[in-house]
Write an enzyme that holds these catalytic residues in place. Structure first.
Site, PDB file in Angstrom:
ATOM      1  CG  HIS A  65      -1.665  -1.213   1.484  1.00 33.14           C
ATOM      2  ND1 HIS A  65      -2.132  -1.568   2.722  1.00 33.14           N
ATOM      3  CD2 HIS A  65      -2.003  -2.219   0.675  1.00 33.14           C
ATOM      4  CE1 HIS A  65      -2.732  -2.732   2.662  1.00 33.14           C
ATOM      5  NE2 HIS A  65      -2.663  -3.147   1.418  1.00 33.14           N
ATOM      6  CG  HIS A  94      -6.101  -6.740  11.531  1.00 34.27           C
ATOM      7  ND1 HIS A  94      -7.093  -5.842  11.204  1.00 34.27           N
ATOM      8  CD2 HIS A  94      -4.993  -6.330  10.855  1.00 34.27           C
ATOM      9  CE1 HIS A  94      -6.589  -4.943  10.370  1.00 34.27           C
ATOM     10  NE2 HIS A  94      -5.329  -5.221  10.128  1.00 34.27           N
ATOM     11  CD  GLU A 120      -4.787  -4.246   6.015  1.00 30.65           C
ATOM     12  OE1 GLU A 120      -4.437  -3.896   7.154  1.00 30.65           O
ATOM     13  OE2 GLU A 120      -4.466  -3.639   4.973  1.00 30.65           O
ATOM     14  CG  ASP A 155      -2.134  -8.120   6.004  1.00 30.36           C
ATOM     15  OD1 ASP A 155      -3.306  -7.799   6.284  1.00 30.36           O
ATOM     16  OD2 ASP A 155      -1.145  -7.567   6.508  1.00 30.36           O
ATOM     17  CG  HIS A 177      -3.633  -0.612  10.920  1.00 26.81           C
ATOM     18  ND1 HIS A 177      -3.491  -0.258   9.597  1.00 26.81           N
ATOM     19  CD2 HIS A 177      -3.718  -1.942  10.925  1.00 26.81           C
ATOM     20  CE1 HIS A 177      -3.463  -1.323   8.833  1.00 26.81           C
ATOM     21  NE2 HIS A 177      -3.583  -2.355   9.619  1.00 26.81           N
ATOM     22  CG  ASP A 195      -1.379  -5.219  11.334  1.00 22.04           C
ATOM     23  OD1 ASP A 195      -0.750  -6.152  10.805  1.00 22.04           O
ATOM     24  OD2 ASP A 195      -2.402  -4.735  10.825  1.00 22.04           O
ATOM     25  CE1 TYR A 214       4.028  -3.818  10.153  1.00 21.80           C
ATOM     26  CE2 TYR A 214       3.357  -2.623  12.117  1.00 21.80           C
ATOM     27  CZ  TYR A 214       3.117  -3.585  11.166  1.00 21.80           C
ATOM     28  OH  TYR A 214       1.964  -4.315  11.215  1.00 21.80           O
ATOM     29  CG  HIS A 221       3.039  -7.972   9.398  1.00 18.67           C
ATOM     30  ND1 HIS A 221       2.794  -8.622   8.209  1.00 18.67           N
ATOM     31  CD2 HIS A 221       1.938  -7.226   9.647  1.00 18.67           C
ATOM     32  CE1 HIS A 221       1.595  -8.273   7.762  1.00 18.67           C
ATOM     33  NE2 HIS A 221       1.050  -7.440   8.632  1.00 18.67           N
TER      34      HIS A 221
HETATM   35 FE1  FEO Z   1      -3.526  -4.445   9.035  1.00 18.61          FE
HETATM   36 FE2  FEO Z   1      -1.084  -6.727   8.601  1.00 18.61          FE
HETATM   37  O1  FEO Z   1      -2.738  -5.956   8.353  1.00 18.61           O
END
Ligand code: FEO
Length: 397
Positions: free
Chosen positions: A24, A78, A80, A82, A145, A164, A192, A225
């Protein structure tokens, strides 16, 4: 990438994405990982999944530990994609008894997957479930987030699965913080934070306080991550405290783009003025520096000075991109200034100042516009601008 037992009967079963180079608009030059965790307990529980293209690596990892059909609980920290890219397939394979998520998580899953019929169990901060020999406590982390984000805390393991938060985009063969170079780890963690969480800094402050008030004993933080904080969880908590206070140091960035090197000459003269005042300074040409690397450097810089030539009655496209990206991330308590060369109209400096004003920067000076090529006198004024900004930085110390 083989599974790793991070605590007794609790395994990393994620996937390493060596190829991704853009997240992104954030440059992921060294890839990333999508961490998912499998607790082998009376209730076999999977925390999060991975990005869909990495499904086979992920499923292979789970199968190394257990048959996916034996998974009882899914915990979605979460939504999202990913972390939920493989969720529909996991629901099909596991037919879970329950899918635990925050109230906003349920809404987001229905919006993403159009499945009202999944066995959602909504949990809120303070709710806890028992898996067998271990339990899981939930902490909602709204807007960190996404609105749905939450942490899962396992008191028996003193383990915080932090979604995250506390992550890094860094593909490695290692899984723990003490197995990699610590300095590089913190560069990735800072990048990050600067590019994903900076705009939520006031919420990060509240969250850190909340975690402290809840008295969670933490000796491992497992983000979704990057590396797991096994040896230095306190260090990353302290860094988040510092970064979310938006603490800066006597450091200035001169961020510029140039057509025929006139704006570059001005940048170098401003640089000289700042260095003369004893300020740590970096020249960041947008032709060679990615917006997300500039933001990483901006994390602790007190002054951000932007320079652009005027093109087609506006700033150069890379500068427009940089400013739009930076404004969204909301660095606070910064000094700003603008400069640039022009041929006949000269709108760039005015436009940069307008963005800095909107971003609530402290603008000390109307900035410097120079026609075509800076003269010796113009460059002297640029040095003086650097001196003035340097003095203002020192006054804030
Ligand atoms: Fe907010 Fe790693 O996704």
């Amino acid at each position: 990438m083989a599974t790793v037992e991070i605590k007794e009967d609790l395994y990393w079963v994620g996937a390493v994405d060596w190829e991704i180079r853009d997240f992104h608009g954030y440059s992921t030059k060294k890839g990333t990982t999508y961490n998912a965790f499998l607790a082998m307990d009376e209730k076999i529980t999977l925390f999060d999944t991975v990005k869909k293209p990495l499904r086979s690596e992920f499923l292979h990892n789970i199968r190394r530990i257990t048959d996916p059909a034996k998974i009882d609980y899914l915990i979605v920290n979460h939504v999202e994609m990913d972390h939920t890219g493989c969720l529909p397939e996991m629901v099909e394979l596991a037919k879970p008894e329950k899918i635990f998520c925050s109230p906003m998580g349920k809404k987001a899953m229905v919006d993403h997957f159009q499945r009202e019929d999944w066995p959602y169990q909504v949990v809120k901060t303070g709710d806890a479930i028992r898996l067998g020999k271990r339990s899981v406590q939930f902490v909602e982390t709204r807007m960190l987030h996404w609105p749905d984000s939450m942490f899962s805390y396992i008191p028996e393991d003193r383990l915080l699965i932090s979604s995250d938060a506390f992550g890094q985009h860094w593909a490695t063969s290692e899984r723990f913080d003490d197995e990699v170079d610590g300095a590089e780890l913190f560069v990735h963690a800072a990048k990050y934070y600067a590019n994903i969480l900076l705009l939520y800094s006031s919420l990060v402050q509240k969250l850190l306080q909340g975690v402290q008030d809840m008295g969670l004993a933490i000796d491992m933080i497992a983000p979704d991550h990057g590396l797991i904080w096994r040896s230095h969880p306190q260090k990353i908590l302290e860094a988040y405290d510092r970064w979310s206070r938006q603490e800066t140091r006597p450091k200035a960035l001169i961020i510029y783009d140039t057509m025929w090197n006139s704006t570059q000459k001005m940048a170098k003269a401003i640089f000289d003025g700042l260095v003369k005042e004893g300020i740590t300074c970096q020249l960041l040409d947008l032709q060679g520096n990615h917006r997300s690397d500039v933001m990483t450097e901006a994390l602790d810089a007190k002054a951000l000075i932007f320079g652009s030539s005027t093109l087609n009655n506006g700033m150069l496209p890379r500068m427009a991109d940089m400013l739009s990206y930076m404004k969204g991330l909301r660095p606070a308590n910064r000094i700003g200034a603008a400069f640039g060369s022009y041929g006949w109209s000269g709108e760039a400096v005015k436009q940069i100042n307008a963005v800095l004003e909107e971003a609530k920067f402290q603008i000390l000076d109307p900035g410097i516009s120079v026609k075509y090529v800076p003269t010796h006198e113009d460059l002297r004024k640029c040095v003086q601008l650097g001196n003035r900004i340097g003095k203002a930085i020192k006054e804030t110390e």
